[in-house]
Scaffold this active site. Structure first.
Site, PDB file in Angstrom:
ATOM      1  N   GLY A 119      34.458  42.753  44.692  1.00 54.70           N
ATOM      2  CA  GLY A 119      33.146  42.194  44.362  1.00 54.70           C
ATOM      3  C   GLY A 119      33.201  40.961  43.478  1.00 54.70           C
ATOM      4  O   GLY A 119      32.172  40.414  43.089  1.00 54.70           O
ATOM      5  N   SER A 120      34.393  40.498  43.177  1.00 55.43           N
ATOM      6  CA  SER A 120      34.497  39.327  42.274  1.00 55.43           C
ATOM      7  C   SER A 120      34.251  38.014  43.025  1.00 55.43           C
ATOM      8  O   SER A 120      34.104  36.966  42.402  1.00 55.43           O
ATOM      9  CB  SER A 120      35.873  39.298  41.586  1.00 55.43           C
ATOM     10  OG  SER A 120      36.908  39.228  42.547  1.00 55.43           O
ATOM     11  N   SER A 123      36.645  36.935  48.796  1.00 59.85           N
ATOM     12  CA  SER A 123      36.461  36.594  50.219  1.00 59.85           C
ATOM     13  C   SER A 123      35.494  35.431  50.376  1.00 59.85           C
ATOM     14  O   SER A 123      35.704  34.556  51.232  1.00 59.85           O
ATOM     15  CB  SER A 123      35.921  37.805  50.994  1.00 59.85           C
ATOM     16  OG  SER A 123      36.755  38.907  50.786  1.00 59.85           O
ATOM     17  N   SER A 190      45.158  42.754  44.843  1.00 62.17           N
ATOM     18  CA  SER A 190      46.514  42.658  44.267  1.00 62.17           C
ATOM     19  C   SER A 190      46.473  42.922  42.754  1.00 62.17           C
ATOM     20  O   SER A 190      46.696  42.032  41.957  1.00 62.17           O
ATOM     21  CB  SER A 190      47.158  41.313  44.599  1.00 62.17           C
ATOM     22  OG  SER A 190      46.266  40.235  44.516  1.00 62.17           O
TER      23      SER A 190
END
Ligand SMILES: Nc1ncnc2c1ncn2[C@@H]1O[C@H](COP(=O)(O)OS(=O)(=O)O)[C@@H](OP(=O)(O)O)[C@H]1O
Ligand SMILES: Nc1ncnc2c1ncn2[C@@H]1O[C@H](COP(=O)(O)OP(=O)(O)O)[C@@H](O)[C@H]1O
Length: 286
Positions: A119-120, A123, A190
């Site tokens: 959600g940061s 993408s 990651s």
């Protein structure tokens, strides 16, 4: 007011000076005189690419190009192999090498490694970046954690060793894209520092560009576009990053992207920041 913090190396770690690294080392080798262009096979001209390769090497693929042809952006893949001779696996070289692909595409391959919480905006920024570069005529490819888990990594869970394997495989694929001279954008959580550092070690210095989406957990959780945080808080998803599994922010990275002071920085603005970095470091030209 720009709220994107571009960590010109110093802000987020020591400078990663491409100019003093492999890029600088080969800049003079671009001189046609030094490469002996008069001896270059005409095939390059026919295809429109400048295959600056001596005829001897074109005709005899066993001729080693290691020392006389350093790649511009780091070394060729076979020079980075970690396999030892005892494995009986011998690298098969081809006369069309990284330098040729760079000249064909007029860009240098690298990986933009976008890390951060679910959600940061990883993408979203990856897409904006791909779009921005595409509009500039640059070839990119996105390796998104979610997407790669639908295919290549569909056998992997979210336990620590599977996340490590997910990250390792994506880094290896990104390395192939970078060797193809493509600007690869890897967007995956990651979460563990040692896994990201292991990825960095796979790349020539400068070619692994780590971008940290520095968005606080509560903001990501409020966004919760897939409803996963809600499920994790309800105990319906186990080992969810930020909830009951750790996220270790980078100690050293090339860029940190964040909102600051309550003003909104759009994904497009964030992408432009990354593009400026690539431009400055010479990745958007051969
Ligand atoms: N347990 C758990 N923890 C974190 N994320 C979870 C989990 N389960 C499913 N998801 C969804 O999977 C996406 C993260 O996949 P990644 O491959 O990026 O994760 S990792 O790098 O291997 O940690 C992540 O996508 P993003 O939200 O785009 O980050 C989630 O949608
Ligand atoms: N710069 C931004 N400012 C505000 N909202 C954003 C920004 N970037 C992404 N978002 C929103 O945040 C949510 C999560 O984005 P996403 O790209 O799916 O994150 P991730 O891939 O890290 O899970 C989406 O709803 C997206 O629209």
């Amino acid at each position: 007011m720009s709220l994107v913090k571009l960590l010109k190396p110093s802000i987020c770690g020591p400078p990663r000076d491409i100019e003093s690294g492999p890029l600088a080392a080969v800049a003079p080798s671009l001189s046609t005189a030094k490469l002996g262009v008069s001896k270059v096979k005409k095939a390059g001209a026919a295809t429109g690419s400048r295959l600056l390769r001596p005829i001897k090497a074109m005709e005899d693929p066993t001729v080693s190009l290691r020392n006389d042809y350093p790649a511009i952006s780091g070394r060729n893949l076979h020079q980075m192999s970690t396999m030892d001779d005892s494995a009986n696996i011998v690298w098969h070289k081809c006369s069309v090498e990284k330098l040729d692909r760079q000249q064909l595409l007029k860009q240098k391959g690298c990986v933009i490694w976008i890390t951060g919480l679910s959600g940061s905006g990883k993408s979203t920024v990856a897409c904006a970046l791909s779009q921005g570069l595409h509009m500039r005529g640059k070839l990119t490819y996105i390796l998104d954690g979610d997407n790669v888990r639908h295919g290549l990594n569909r056998d992997l869970s979210f336990k620590a060793e599977d996340r490590a394997e997910n990250i390792r495989r994506i880094a290896e694929v990104a390395k192939l894209f970078a060797d193809a001279s493509i600007i690869c954008i890897a967007s995956l959580i990651s979460p563990y520092r040692k896994d990201r550092d292991a990825c960095r070690a796979l790349f020539p210095q400068g070619d692994f560009i780590e971008v940290y989406m520095d968005v606080p957990l509560h903001v990501c959780e409020n966004r919760d576009p897939k409803g996963l945080y809600k499920l994790a808080r309800a105990g319906k998803i186990k080992s969810f990053t930020g909830v009951d599994d750790p996220y270790e922010p980078p100690l050293k990275c090339e860029m940190v992207l964040q909102q600051k002071g309550g003003d909104c920085v759009s994904p497009g603005e964030m992408a432009e920041t990354v593009i400026s970095y690539l431009e400055e470091k010479g990745y958007l030209q051969a």
